[in-house]
Write an enzyme that holds these catalytic residues in place. Sequence first.
Site, PDB file in Angstrom:
ATOM      1  N   LYS A 100      -2.508  18.048 -28.511  1.00 21.91           N
ATOM      2  CA  LYS A 100      -3.300  19.061 -28.099  1.00 21.91           C
ATOM      3  C   LYS A 100      -4.001  19.882 -29.467  1.00 21.91           C
ATOM      4  O   LYS A 100      -3.321  19.793 -30.470  1.00 21.91           O
ATOM      5  CB  LYS A 100      -2.636  20.057 -27.378  1.00 21.91           C
ATOM      6  CG  LYS A 100      -1.342  20.543 -27.786  1.00 21.91           C
ATOM      7  CD  LYS A 100      -1.759  21.984 -29.133  1.00 21.91           C
ATOM      8  CE  LYS A 100      -0.570  22.276 -29.715  1.00 21.91           C
ATOM      9  NZ  LYS A 100      -1.047  23.134 -30.848  1.00 21.91           N
ATOM     10  N   HIS A 145      -8.707  14.144 -34.283  1.00 27.43           N
ATOM     11  CA  HIS A 145      -8.514  13.502 -33.076  1.00 27.43           C
ATOM     12  C   HIS A 145      -9.249  12.637 -32.262  1.00 27.43           C
ATOM     13  O   HIS A 145      -9.010  11.507 -31.947  1.00 27.43           O
ATOM     14  CB  HIS A 145      -7.945  14.671 -31.965  1.00 27.43           C
ATOM     15  CG  HIS A 145      -6.528  15.329 -32.180  1.00 27.43           C
ATOM     16  ND1 HIS A 145      -6.004  16.370 -31.589  1.00 27.43           N
ATOM     17  CD2 HIS A 145      -5.794  15.222 -33.238  1.00 27.43           C
ATOM     18  CE1 HIS A 145      -5.109  16.690 -32.014  1.00 27.43           C
ATOM     19  NE2 HIS A 145      -4.800  16.098 -33.161  1.00 27.43           N
ATOM     20  N   SER A 147       0.093   6.144 -41.292  1.00 22.76           N
ATOM     21  CA  SER A 147      -0.684   7.696 -41.919  1.00 22.76           C
ATOM     22  C   SER A 147      -1.366   7.224 -43.349  1.00 22.76           C
ATOM     23  O   SER A 147      -1.432   6.155 -43.919  1.00 22.76           O
ATOM     24  CB  SER A 147       0.470   8.617 -42.050  1.00 22.76           C
ATOM     25  OG  SER A 147       1.035   8.461 -43.291  1.00 22.76           O
ATOM     26  N   ARG A 206       8.603  14.534 -34.330  1.00 20.65           N
ATOM     27  CA  ARG A 206       9.351  14.949 -32.997  1.00 20.65           C
ATOM     28  C   ARG A 206       9.006  13.837 -32.155  1.00 20.65           C
ATOM     29  O   ARG A 206      10.236  13.570 -31.225  1.00 20.65           O
ATOM     30  CB  ARG A 206       8.797  16.389 -32.577  1.00 20.65           C
ATOM     31  CG  ARG A 206       9.580  16.951 -31.522  1.00 20.65           C
ATOM     32  CD  ARG A 206       9.319  18.679 -31.454  1.00 20.65           C
ATOM     33  NE  ARG A 206       9.125  18.932 -30.218  1.00 20.65           N
ATOM     34  CZ  ARG A 206       8.587  20.199 -30.041  1.00 20.65           C
ATOM     35  NH1 ARG A 206       7.936  20.654 -30.693  1.00 20.65           N
ATOM     36  NH2 ARG A 206       8.591  20.474 -28.644  1.00 20.65           N
ATOM     37  N   ALA A 250       4.582  14.390 -35.343  1.00 20.07           N
ATOM     38  CA  ALA A 250       4.901  12.820 -35.245  1.00 20.07           C
ATOM     39  C   ALA A 250       6.262  12.381 -35.139  1.00 20.07           C
ATOM     40  O   ALA A 250       6.945  11.653 -34.485  1.00 20.07           O
ATOM     41  CB  ALA A 250       4.141  12.081 -36.336  1.00 20.07           C
TER      42      ALA A 250
END
Length: 328
Positions: free
Chosen positions: A100, A82, A38, A20, A18
Amino acid sequence: MSHETVVRWGIVGAGRIAQRFAQSLAFVPGAELGALWSRRAEATEAFAREYGGAVCVPCASLDALLDSDIDAVYIATLQDSHAQYAHAALRAGRHVLCEKPATINAAQLDDVLRAARDARRLFMEAMKPPFYPLYRKLRAQLAADPIGEVGLVRAGCSIANAPADHPAFSFEHAGGALLDIGIYELFLAVDWLGAPLDVQTLGRLGPTGVDTFASLNCRHERGIAQLFCGLDLHGKGDAFIAASHGHVTIHENWWNPVRATVRYVDGRVVELDAPFEGGGLNYETAHFCELIRAGQLESPVMPHATSRHMIAMADAAREALGLRFAGE
Ligand SMILES: NC(=O)c1ccc[n+]([C@@H]2O[C@H](COP(=O)([O-])OP(=O)(O)OC[C@H]3O[C@@H](n4cnc5c(N)ncnc54)[C@H](OP(=O)(O)O)[C@@H]3O)[C@@H](O)[C@H]2O)c1
């Protein structure tokens, strides 16, 4: 979209990727970080202060994030959650860029893709390599000066120095070499060889119950892939693509590609170099923003079918290793 040109992003999660992503946004034209949530308020506030920029609102709940003035959600939690957050974001009418692996298995992915279709929102798995300048340069090189029919992809990476508390070792979070790092190799095989037809797997599970090494031999529509991924060996991360009139090496680490060598059967050698800027996630994000502006619901570079083929391969490999996550 609520803005003419600027795409406003909300991030779910405040971990390493997150951060990055937030830093990468500075390199994406017409994009800004609008909101962040978060599950730890302290982490949310600290992240917003450090990476939030001028307009980022730290949110106290997921609902608050989804109700805020954003167009797209970047899902940066661990993979076991996810699907849950993708569904929530799609239900709220947001476009979704999901880290991913997009989901932990094919059944979850099918549900998410159905939800995206029903909501008429863009959904893309955040598979960064095809958007890097080097990968695009390589595609352009091979279009201009072909190496013929590609028939073999050989790629692998094994990391021996991840700390014991790295999420890749976590059974609870659906870690393991295949879903953590192998997913890149699965992408490469599908991208160059098409749909998988047969996946043969050897490997081992480690003390936490996840796969710590897997070696795959796969038959695809257009050729054979030899892939490996691991968490207990120090293994090289380059990729080799062989065709009827030449071959390509994408040098390590091939999933953050900056250098490739193309060797033609007539002896010619072409070296390709292309550095990346901004942490690398900016290229996929810029592409995603363009798709939103164009009203597209699927990426032609990272289409839904590619995600489906990748996760079907991971499912087959995990089945061969006897690895099932909770609820499967
Ligand atoms: N594209 C890439 O280059 C790349 C690189 C690395 C990782 N990734 C992927 O990115 C994802 C995150 O990895 P990471 O390295 O950023 O991990 P990380 O540093 O451990 O951060 C994970 C974040 O997700 C949150 N989280 C975990 N489970 C959650 C849940 N059930 N509900 C809400 N929040 C949850 C954590 O919150 P807490 O702090 O509260 O636990 C933390 O904010 C993984 O899926 C990984 O495969 C992609």
